[in-house]
Design a protein around this motif. Structure first.
Motif, PDB file in Angstrom:
ATOM      1  N   ASP A  49      75.875  29.810  21.038  1.00  0.00           N
ATOM      2  CA  ASP A  49      76.333  31.073  20.456  1.00  0.00           C
ATOM      3  C   ASP A  49      75.489  32.269  20.908  1.00  0.00           C
ATOM      4  OD1 ASP A  49      78.197  32.353  18.452  1.00  0.00           O
ATOM      5  OD2 ASP A  49      76.269  32.958  17.618  1.00  0.00           O
ATOM      6  N   GLU A  50      74.168  32.135  20.858  1.00  0.00           N
ATOM      7  CA  GLU A  50      73.318  33.251  21.281  1.00  0.00           C
ATOM      8  C   GLU A  50      73.536  33.579  22.758  1.00  0.00           C
ATOM      9  OE1 GLU A  50      69.518  32.816  18.212  1.00  0.00           O
ATOM     10  OE2 GLU A  50      69.196  32.706  20.375  1.00  0.00           O
ATOM     11  N   ARG A  51      73.659  32.557  23.563  1.00  0.00           N
ATOM     12  CA  ARG A  51      73.876  32.797  24.994  1.00  0.00           C
ATOM     13  C   ARG A  51      75.275  33.328  25.263  1.00  0.00           C
ATOM     14  NH1 ARG A  51      73.181  27.613  27.647  1.00  0.00           N
ATOM     15  NH2 ARG A  51      73.319  28.724  29.634  1.00  0.00           N
ATOM     16  N   ASP A  52      76.258  32.957  24.429  1.00  0.00           N
ATOM     17  CA  ASP A  52      77.589  33.555  24.550  1.00  0.00           C
ATOM     18  C   ASP A  52      77.489  35.071  24.445  1.00  0.00           C
ATOM     19  OD1 ASP A  52      78.676  31.040  24.745  1.00  0.00           O
ATOM     20  OD2 ASP A  52      79.456  30.991  22.689  1.00  0.00           O
ATOM     21  N   LYS A  53      76.694  35.543  23.492  1.00  0.00           N
ATOM     22  CA  LYS A  53      76.526  36.983  23.289  1.00  0.00           C
ATOM     23  C   LYS A  53      75.842  37.627  24.495  1.00  0.00           C
ATOM     24  CE  LYS A  53      76.289  36.587  18.249  1.00  0.00           C
ATOM     25  NZ  LYS A  53      75.443  36.759  17.043  1.00  0.00           N
TER      26      LYS A  53
END
Length: 334
Positions: free
Chosen positions: A250-254
């Motif tokens: 999720d953090e890397r998606d952002k």
């Protein structure tokens, strides 16, 4: 504060995008990179694309294609070339950071040859000069890559190398490294866990016996429902993996969505291809066009740990070393 935040992110992304400093070949061919603020886009027309590709935007302003890949899939490699032929991109973004940029120059044939004859001596040479923990983690990664490559006949990251090779064929095309530095991701993942959760995760990693992956099973990971089912199965067995997946996915998606925004905004008449793992597609689609600089800054920093956590972590250090050491020998001699 907002001004300082913006300067920090702009500086970090600029360093991340300066691939010309890494590759002399890019400098000679005048493939440069840059970063500017994003703007919102939406898909309005259609282009004939592989099933694993998502059209984020296509009209007179911009064309943005997001390709979801499986990192050891030969079909994913061919999908890159198919999309390049379809849109003739002037910018390509890949799910890599500067610490992993050497993957773009990996010799596939040499890697596959080494994988077939991978032994303890080669592993020792590969991790020479690293500290104990980093060396063991690197060893596990190398052994895993070697096993999969030997079984499937494909070196890791082939889709990124194909994207890099296609980029070099297109005059003026720019290459963007869109991912957050791997050291930050790993550190944030470990710091998100309690000492108990860390022990739980390490025990699972060192005692589990993953099933061999064949080519047909590998292609299943292009199915988002299948990926979600695998995620739910893993987190059911080890709930602590939810925190790790939050950091790694999720953090890397952002971060990837923000990088893609920067990429699109920085190119004149953008025709952009983004090449990422299939597990990031839904998140990028969700966050694309919505990320601001101040949203990214917290994801680039390490949160302070409470003092008791530091003391407990030190108490777990020997256990951690033992588990990694055990896994290391199981991978080589098991």
């Amino acid at each position: 504060m907002i001004y300082k935040t913006c300067r920090f992110v702009k500086s970090w992304y600029s360093r991340g995008f300066e691939i010309g400093l890494v590759f002399n070949q890019l400098q000679r061919s005048n493939h440069t990179v840059c970063s500017i603020f994003p703007r919102n886009f939406s898909a309005t027309t259609s282009i004939d694309l592989p099933k694993s590709a998502t059209l984020l935007h296509s009209d007179n302003e911009a064309t943005v294609v997001l390709l979801g890949t499986v990192h050891f899939s030969k079909q994913s490699v061919e999908d890159v070339s198919e999309i390049v032929r379809a849109i003739n991109p002037n910018a390509i973004l890949v799910e890599l950071c500067r610490q992993r940029v050497s993957l773009l120059e990996l010799d596939d044939k040499k890697f596959l040859e080494d994988a077939k004859n991978f032994d303890a001596q080669k592993l020792k040479e590969a991790v020479k000069g690293q500290n104990f923990v980093s060396g063991m983690l690197h060893a596990m990664l190398l052994k895993t890559y070697a096993d999969i490559a030997k079984e499937l006949g494909v070196a890791p990251g082939g889709e990124f190398r194909r994207a890099y090779q296609e980029m070099k064929k297109i005059p003026g095309c720019k290459l963007f490294l869109g991912d957050r530095p791997i050291q930050i991701t790993i550190a944030r993942a470990f710091q998100s866990l309690s000492v108990y959760e860390l022990g739980q995760v390490m025990y699972h990693l060192t005692t589990s016996n993953p099933k061999p992956i064949d080519k047909l099973q590998l292609e299943k990971y292009k199915d988002r429902d299948y990926v979600q089912a695998q995620f739910e199965e893993i987190t059911k067995d080890v709930p602590a993996f939810k925190k790790i997946f939050h950091v790694f996915v999720d953090e890397r998606d952002k971060c990837l969505a923000y990088s893609l925004q920067e990429c699109v905004r920085s190119v004149k008449n953008p025709r952009v291809l983004a090449v990422v793992g299939m597990g990031h597609v839904d998140g990028i689609v969700k966050y694309y066009g919505k990320m601001r600089q101040e949203d990214i800054v917290p994801l680039l920093l390490l949160p302070p740990r409470p003092y008791y956590k530091v003391l407990l972590a030190k108490g777990m250090k020997l256990t951690f070393y033992f588990l990694i050491f055990s896994f290391f020998f199981r991978l080589i001699f098991g």
